[in-house]
Design a protein around this motif. Structure first.
Motif, PDB file in Angstrom:
ATOM      1  N   GLU A 111       0.271   5.064  -7.757  1.00  0.00           N
ATOM      2  CA  GLU A 111       0.569   6.492  -7.924  1.00  0.00           C
ATOM      3  C   GLU A 111      -0.171   7.300  -6.860  1.00  0.00           C
ATOM      4  N   GLY A 112       0.556   8.195  -6.208  1.00  0.00           N
ATOM      5  CA  GLY A 112      -0.045   9.039  -5.175  1.00  0.00           C
ATOM      6  C   GLY A 112      -0.120   8.409  -3.804  1.00  0.00           C
ATOM      7  N   ALA A 113       0.312   7.142  -3.681  1.00  0.00           N
ATOM      8  CA  ALA A 113       0.202   6.434  -2.399  1.00  0.00           C
ATOM      9  C   ALA A 113       1.460   6.610  -1.562  1.00  0.00           C
ATOM     10  N   ARG A 114       1.279   6.832  -0.275  1.00  0.00           N
ATOM     11  CA  ARG A 114       2.375   6.773   0.685  1.00  0.00           C
ATOM     12  C   ARG A 114       2.263   5.447   1.428  1.00  0.00           C
ATOM     13  N   HIS A 115       3.084   4.503   1.019  1.00  0.00           N
ATOM     14  CA  HIS A 115       3.115   3.171   1.624  1.00  0.00           C
ATOM     15  C   HIS A 115       4.004   3.257   2.868  1.00  0.00           C
ATOM     16  N   VAL A 116       3.502   2.754   4.014  1.00  0.00           N
ATOM     17  CA  VAL A 116       4.285   2.851   5.247  1.00  0.00           C
ATOM     18  C   VAL A 116       4.864   1.499   5.669  1.00  0.00           C
ATOM     19  N   TYR A 117       4.677   0.474   4.855  1.00  0.00           N
ATOM     20  CA  TYR A 117       5.366  -0.808   5.000  1.00  0.00           C
ATOM     21  C   TYR A 117       5.268  -1.396   6.413  1.00  0.00           C
ATOM     22  N   HIS A 118       4.036  -1.583   6.858  1.00  0.00           N
ATOM     23  CA  HIS A 118       3.869  -2.432   8.039  1.00  0.00           C
ATOM     24  C   HIS A 118       4.481  -3.798   7.738  1.00  0.00           C
ATOM     25  N   GLN A 119       4.268  -4.249   6.520  1.00  0.00           N
ATOM     26  CA  GLN A 119       4.928  -5.454   6.028  1.00  0.00           C
ATOM     27  C   GLN A 119       5.526  -5.154   4.649  1.00  0.00           C
ATOM     28  N   TYR A 120       6.665  -5.765   4.366  1.00  0.00           N
ATOM     29  CA  TYR A 120       7.238  -5.740   3.015  1.00  0.00           C
ATOM     30  C   TYR A 120       6.883  -7.082   2.403  1.00  0.00           C
ATOM     31  N   THR A 121       5.836  -7.082   1.579  1.00  0.00           N
ATOM     32  CA  THR A 121       5.242  -8.329   1.122  1.00  0.00           C
ATOM     33  C   THR A 121       5.528  -8.562  -0.349  1.00  0.00           C
ATOM     34  N   VAL A 122       6.241  -9.639  -0.623  1.00  0.00           N
ATOM     35  CA  VAL A 122       6.589 -10.022  -1.993  1.00  0.00           C
ATOM     36  C   VAL A 122       5.693 -11.173  -2.426  1.00  0.00           C
ATOM     37  N   ARG A 123       5.726 -11.447  -3.718  1.00  0.00           N
ATOM     38  CA  ARG A 123       5.060 -12.633  -4.260  1.00  0.00           C
ATOM     39  C   ARG A 123       6.132 -13.629  -4.712  1.00  0.00           C
ATOM     40  N   ILE A 124       5.911 -14.873  -4.377  1.00  0.00           N
ATOM     41  CA  ILE A 124       6.839 -15.950  -4.751  1.00  0.00           C
ATOM     42  C   ILE A 124       6.202 -16.792  -5.852  1.00  0.00           C
ATOM     43  N   SER A 125       6.901 -16.921  -6.970  1.00  0.00           N
ATOM     44  CA  SER A 125       6.444 -17.840  -8.011  1.00  0.00           C
ATOM     45  C   SER A 125       7.159 -19.175  -7.796  1.00  0.00           C
ATOM     46  N   GLY A 126       6.399 -20.248  -7.811  1.00  0.00           N
ATOM     47  CA  GLY A 126       6.993 -21.554  -7.551  1.00  0.00           C
ATOM     48  C   GLY A 126       6.603 -22.082  -6.191  1.00  0.00           C
ATOM     49  N   ALA A 167      -0.956   7.447   3.376  1.00  0.00           N
ATOM     50  CA  ALA A 167      -1.777   8.490   2.755  1.00  0.00           C
ATOM     51  C   ALA A 167      -1.966   8.189   1.275  1.00  0.00           C
ATOM     52  N   LEU A 168      -3.000   8.802   0.714  1.00  0.00           N
ATOM     53  CA  LEU A 168      -3.246   8.728  -0.724  1.00  0.00           C
ATOM     54  C   LEU A 168      -3.528  10.130  -1.237  1.00  0.00           C
ATOM     55  N   ASN A 169      -2.698  10.569  -2.169  1.00  0.00           N
ATOM     56  CA  ASN A 169      -2.814  11.910  -2.745  1.00  0.00           C
ATOM     57  C   ASN A 169      -2.871  12.984  -1.658  1.00  0.00           C
ATOM     58  N   GLY A 170      -2.083  12.781  -0.614  1.00  0.00           N
ATOM     59  CA  GLY A 170      -1.950  13.766   0.443  1.00  0.00           C
ATOM     60  C   GLY A 170      -2.953  13.651   1.574  1.00  0.00           C
ATOM     61  N   THR A 171      -3.970  12.817   1.422  1.00  0.00           N
ATOM     62  CA  THR A 171      -4.959  12.630   2.487  1.00  0.00           C
ATOM     63  C   THR A 171      -4.594  11.391   3.293  1.00  0.00           C
ATOM     64  N   PRO A 172      -4.457  11.534   4.611  1.00  0.00           N
ATOM     65  CA  PRO A 172      -4.069  10.369   5.415  1.00  0.00           C
ATOM     66  C   PRO A 172      -5.183   9.339   5.507  1.00  0.00           C
ATOM     67  N   VAL A 173      -4.814   8.068   5.568  1.00  0.00           N
ATOM     68  CA  VAL A 173      -5.828   7.053   5.825  1.00  0.00           C
ATOM     69  C   VAL A 173      -6.427   7.310   7.199  1.00  0.00           C
ATOM     70  N   GLY A 174      -7.685   6.956   7.332  1.00  0.00           N
ATOM     71  CA  GLY A 174      -8.415   7.282   8.550  1.00  0.00           C
ATOM     72  C   GLY A 174      -9.115   8.619   8.469  1.00  0.00           C
ATOM     73  N   ALA A 175      -8.926   9.346   7.354  1.00  0.00           N
ATOM     74  CA  ALA A 175      -9.556  10.660   7.182  1.00  0.00           C
ATOM     75  C   ALA A 175     -10.409  10.714   5.919  1.00  0.00           C
ATOM     76  N   PHE A 176     -10.758   9.549   5.380  1.00  0.00           N
ATOM     77  CA  PHE A 176     -11.589   9.510   4.171  1.00  0.00           C
ATOM     78  C   PHE A 176     -13.054   9.249   4.497  1.00  0.00           C
ATOM     79  N   GLY A 177     -13.315   8.201   5.235  1.00  0.00           N
ATOM     80  CA  GLY A 177     -14.671   7.712   5.396  1.00  0.00           C
ATOM     81  C   GLY A 177     -15.406   8.300   6.581  1.00  0.00           C
ATOM     82  N   ALA A 178     -16.532   7.630   6.929  1.00  0.00           N
ATOM     83  CA  ALA A 178     -17.286   8.041   8.111  1.00  0.00           C
ATOM     84  C   ALA A 178     -16.442   7.890   9.361  1.00  0.00           C
ATOM     85  N   GLY A 179     -15.541   6.908   9.316  1.00  0.00           N
ATOM     86  CA  GLY A 179     -14.626   6.690  10.435  1.00  0.00           C
ATOM     87  C   GLY A 179     -13.496   5.785  10.031  1.00  0.00           C
ATOM     88  N   GLY A 180     -12.397   5.904  10.744  1.00  0.00           N
ATOM     89  CA  GLY A 180     -11.251   5.041  10.521  1.00  0.00           C
ATOM     90  C   GLY A 180     -10.860   4.363  11.811  1.00  0.00           C
TER      91      GLY A 180
END
Length: 372
Positions: A276-291, A166-179
């Motif tokens: 800010e305001g995002a509810r991350h549900v971590y389908h993946q825990y994705t890091v960045r690797i330097s090197g 969700a973002l700022n309390g609105t679930p994804v799939g409920a913003f656009g014409a369709g999700g």
């Protein structure tokens, strides 16, 4: 190196428990196995995750994207703005309806479409924007929706990795014409295989139901040209069981991610930020690797820590897209996309992890050191 007493920790672990097996067997014994009461009940239950929008179950997440674009009337002559840093299905669905894919760059934090890049990519042919809520982090819908409204564009949400985000309390799939959502076995919840389209538009939902069932609402009374993209009742029954568990699993994923955020301190790794305001549900825990990412992944694998790159090749560099663009003399300037594809690694975050698993993951990542 993994000790003889330590089993490797898989990057993902699909859940198929006794509840799911019993639900599937119950439907098989009933004899009502395709597009029956289980599908209707699954649609009704899933609607509660998306602000009570209409839900139309189909046989995959790709089918969900494909049918939504068809139902919106998007086709030859139209352009759809899509991130190149995504699974190929996002762009494939656009090509399947005959429209042209226009790639836009991403934000470095959320990995979602950069609103400024989207606005710069709009042309008179643009019909839709397709934000992808990658890895379970919502795209910047608070900025993308005003752009779409300003230019009178449809917004097609690819939420295939983001059940209950969700973002700022609105679930994804409920913003656009369709999700659209996917229920592939490695997703945050699954139905063995399947997908869902969500929309606030009752007429659009009816069109989607026709399209998934050969254009029929009543048998042999075909109203439009459709296809067979129905969900089976076996899949829906499994999905209903998983739907009852997804909130607890989501909170466990978020707790696992919080642990990793707090305990991964190695200088070669950047943990995933959350807007800010995002509810991350971590389908993946994705890091960045330097090197040297390959060296880092090899060390993690040797330590028994499952890891993977999603996605090593941006869509615009895949053969079905690269070759036509080369022939047309078309190039894409996507620096954040290229950087992400070169740096990201996804680590285990699934709800089956134990505290000991989390400790091993953090220790292995921290042991990578500065010089990879």
């Amino acid at each position: 190196m993994t000790s003889i007493n330590e089993q490797p920790i898989p990057a993902a672990r699909p859940v198929i428990g006794e509840d799911e097996i019993e639900a599937a067997v119950r439907v098989l014994r009933s004899g009502r196995v395709v597009q029956g009461p289980e599908v209707a009940a699954f649609e009704e239950g899933f609607s509660r995750l998306v602000d009570d929008r209409h839900c139309v179950a189909v046989n995959s997440g790709t089918s969900a994207l494909h049918l939504l674009l068809l139902a919106l009337g998007i086709g030859p002559g139209d352009e759809v703005i899509v991130p190149s840093f995504s699974f190929a299905a996002s762009a494939n669905a656009v090509r399947l309806v005959g429209a042209d894919v226009v790639f836009a760059d991403i934000e470095p934090g959320s990995f979602g479409l950069d609103p400024a890049a989207v606005e710069a990519a709009i042309t008179p042919r643009t019909a839709a924007i397709m934000p992808v809520h990658l890895y379970g982090h919502p795209a910047a819908m608070d900025k993308l929706m005003p752009i779409a409204d300003k230019h009178k564009l449809a917004v097609v949400e690819d939420a295939c990795q983001a059940h209950a985000a969700a973002l700022n309390g609105t679930p994804v799939g409920a913003f656009g014409a369709g999700g659209t959502f996917s229920f592939y076995p490695t997703k945050n919840m699954h139905s063995l295989e399947g997908g869902m389209v969500t929309t606030a538009d009752a007429e659009l939902a009816r069109t989607l139901r026709l399209l998934r069932n050969q254009g029929m609402e009543q048998r042999y009374a075909n109203e439009i040209v459709g296809a067979n993209m129905r969900m089976t009742d076996v899949s829906a029954a499994v999905g209903r069981v998983q739907l009852g568990k997804v909130e607890a699993w989501t909170e466990q994923r978020r707790a696992n991610a919080a642990y990793l955020d707090a305990h991964i301190t190695g200088p070669a790794v950047t943990t995933p930020p959350v807007a800010e305001g995002a509810r991350h549900v971590y389908h993946q825990y994705t890091v960045r690797i330097s090197g040297d990412r390959d060296a880092a992944m090899a060390k993690l694998t040797e330590a028994g820590i499952g890891n993977a790159v999603y996605y090593p090749t941006p869509i615009h560099r895949l053969k079905p897209y690269w070759e036509p663009d080369q022939k047309a003399g078309r190039t894409w300037d996507l620096p954040e996309t290229e950087r992400a594809a070169a740096e990201v690694v996804s680590l285990p975050v699934h709800p089956s992890l134990t505290e000991g698993d989390l400790q091993r993951i953090a220790a292995a990542v921290n042991s990578l050191g500065e010089n990879l």
